[in-house]
Design a protein around this motif. Sequence first.
Motif, PDB file in Angstrom:
ATOM      1  N   GLY A 150       0.746  -1.420   0.219  1.00  0.00           N
ATOM      2  CA  GLY A 150       0.443  -0.025   0.431  1.00  0.00           C
ATOM      3  C   GLY A 150       0.809   1.108  -0.032  1.00  0.00           C
ATOM      4  O   GLY A 150       2.253   1.238   0.991  1.00  0.00           O
ATOM      5  N   GLY A 151       0.380   2.134  -0.930  1.00  0.00           N
ATOM      6  CA  GLY A 151       1.502   3.504  -1.045  1.00  0.00           C
ATOM      7  C   GLY A 151       0.798   4.752  -0.197  1.00  0.00           C
ATOM      8  O   GLY A 151      -1.110   4.997  -0.014  1.00  0.00           O
ATOM      9  N   ASN A 152       1.488   5.904   1.008  1.00  0.00           N
ATOM     10  CA  ASN A 152       1.292   6.155   1.196  1.00  0.00           C
ATOM     11  C   ASN A 152       0.087   6.430   2.465  1.00  0.00           C
ATOM     12  O   ASN A 152      -0.628   7.003   2.802  1.00  0.00           O
ATOM     13  CB  ASN A 152       0.194   7.602   0.401  1.00  0.00           C
ATOM     14  CG  ASN A 152       1.446   8.236  -1.238  1.00  0.00           C
ATOM     15  OD1 ASN A 152       2.720   8.527  -0.578  1.00  0.00           O
ATOM     16  ND2 ASN A 152       1.011   8.212  -1.708  1.00  0.00           N
ATOM     17  N   LEU A 153       0.818   4.707   3.313  1.00  0.00           N
ATOM     18  CA  LEU A 153       0.029   5.026   4.345  1.00  0.00           C
ATOM     19  C   LEU A 153      -0.124   5.976   5.329  1.00  0.00           C
ATOM     20  O   LEU A 153      -1.098   5.860   6.543  1.00  0.00           O
ATOM     21  CB  LEU A 153       0.416   3.424   4.990  1.00  0.00           C
ATOM     22  CG  LEU A 153      -0.184   2.491   3.644  1.00  0.00           C
ATOM     23  CD1 LEU A 153      -0.075   1.081   4.326  1.00  0.00           C
ATOM     24  CD2 LEU A 153      -1.698   2.715   3.337  1.00  0.00           C
ATOM     25  N   ALA A 154       1.044   6.586   5.624  1.00  0.00           N
ATOM     26  CA  ALA A 154       1.172   7.537   6.639  1.00  0.00           C
ATOM     27  C   ALA A 154       1.857   8.833   5.836  1.00  0.00           C
ATOM     28  O   ALA A 154       3.245   8.858   6.404  1.00  0.00           O
ATOM     29  CB  ALA A 154       1.693   6.715   7.719  1.00  0.00           C
ATOM     30  N   SER A 188       6.140   4.221   7.162  1.00  0.00           N
ATOM     31  CA  SER A 188       6.359   2.981   8.247  1.00  0.00           C
ATOM     32  C   SER A 188       7.179   3.010   9.561  1.00  0.00           C
ATOM     33  O   SER A 188       5.838   2.267  10.003  1.00  0.00           O
ATOM     34  CB  SER A 188       7.445   1.855   7.752  1.00  0.00           C
ATOM     35  OG  SER A 188       7.045   0.653   8.099  1.00  0.00           O
ATOM     36  N   ALA A 189       7.708   4.109   9.791  1.00  0.00           N
ATOM     37  CA  ALA A 189       7.966   4.297  11.080  1.00  0.00           C
ATOM     38  C   ALA A 189       6.313   5.201  12.481  1.00  0.00           C
ATOM     39  O   ALA A 189       5.940   4.990  12.782  1.00  0.00           O
ATOM     40  CB  ALA A 189       9.008   5.122  11.573  1.00  0.00           C
ATOM     41  N   ARG A 190       6.302   6.180  11.065  1.00  0.00           N
ATOM     42  CA  ARG A 190       5.088   7.009  11.920  1.00  0.00           C
ATOM     43  C   ARG A 190       3.908   6.232  11.878  1.00  0.00           C
ATOM     44  O   ARG A 190       2.821   6.219  13.105  1.00  0.00           O
ATOM     45  CB  ARG A 190       4.418   8.028  10.383  1.00  0.00           C
ATOM     46  CG  ARG A 190       3.760   9.148  10.791  1.00  0.00           C
ATOM     47  CD  ARG A 190       3.441  10.032  10.119  1.00  0.00           C
ATOM     48  NE  ARG A 190       4.424  10.645   9.814  1.00  0.00           N
ATOM     49  CZ  ARG A 190       4.780  11.848   8.500  1.00  0.00           C
ATOM     50  NH1 ARG A 190       3.903  12.251   7.700  1.00  0.00           N
ATOM     51  NH2 ARG A 190       6.244  12.490   8.740  1.00  0.00           N
ATOM     52  N   LEU A 191       3.537   4.880  11.106  1.00  0.00           N
ATOM     53  CA  LEU A 191       2.216   4.699  10.735  1.00  0.00           C
ATOM     54  C   LEU A 191       2.700   3.529  11.597  1.00  0.00           C
ATOM     55  O   LEU A 191       1.691   3.768  13.126  1.00  0.00           O
ATOM     56  CB  LEU A 191       2.502   3.243   9.667  1.00  0.00           C
ATOM     57  CG  LEU A 191       0.916   1.947   9.405  1.00  0.00           C
ATOM     58  CD1 LEU A 191      -0.258   3.335   9.469  1.00  0.00           C
ATOM     59  CD2 LEU A 191       0.923   1.687   8.650  1.00  0.00           C
TER      60      LEU A 191
END
Length: 243
Positions: A150-154, A188-191
């Motif tokens: 998935g792109g731009n999840l966070a 990824s870390a932000r999510l």
Amino acid sequence: MKQNVEIQTADGVAGAALFVPAGPNATTSGVILYMDAFGPRPALYGMAERLADAGYFVLVPDLFYRAAPYGPFDATAFSNETTRAQLMALLQGTSQAMTASDSGAFLEALVAAGATGRIGAVGYCFGGGRALTAAATYPERIAAAASFHGGNLASDAPDSPHTKAGSIEGRVYVGVAGVDRSFPPEQSARLAVALREAGVDHTIENYVGMEHGWAVSDHGVYDPKGAERHWKRLLEFFDETLR
């Protein structure tokens, strides 16, 4: 077996493909499969059939129905200037809010088809964020949401899925492409932080060496071994959560 259905939404009529489970594995649970950027097509229908064979009602809705007719596209569309422009217009013209609203009708369509049990969602590429947003929008109805490449999840966008983590009550699985400009390590870390702070039961797994699109068979970067690993994770995730 694939059935073509039409679903009334607040903005019109969305076409969709419905797959009904049969045999000893059949359950009353359902899954919404959120398409990638190239739209509904045989590769996604094959994936839906595999989920139906595992026992689930599966709905593959056309998220671009507001712009129909369009395409059809294949996974090489971004390499052509004309089809790339057409795809970008579709992507930019289909907001998270639109799909969130549509998902209420998708859920009702599954129930009408016989999926009266727990509901899950899975999305690929563009659809990954839609699956997470749907879980946040309908927390009492979606028990499990999975995203693959998935792109731009966070992202920094105001409607980025990670901003809605506090509304998710179901489980979340995120399969990250090891090589993916649309979902870099900082996202990824932000999510991960957003899901953890929200108390969401989640797993974020990095598929090292896999490129964006690796799990879908008609992509040029399709990886059979990586795709089977994705299937193992997805089916275990749904079996644990939806059955």
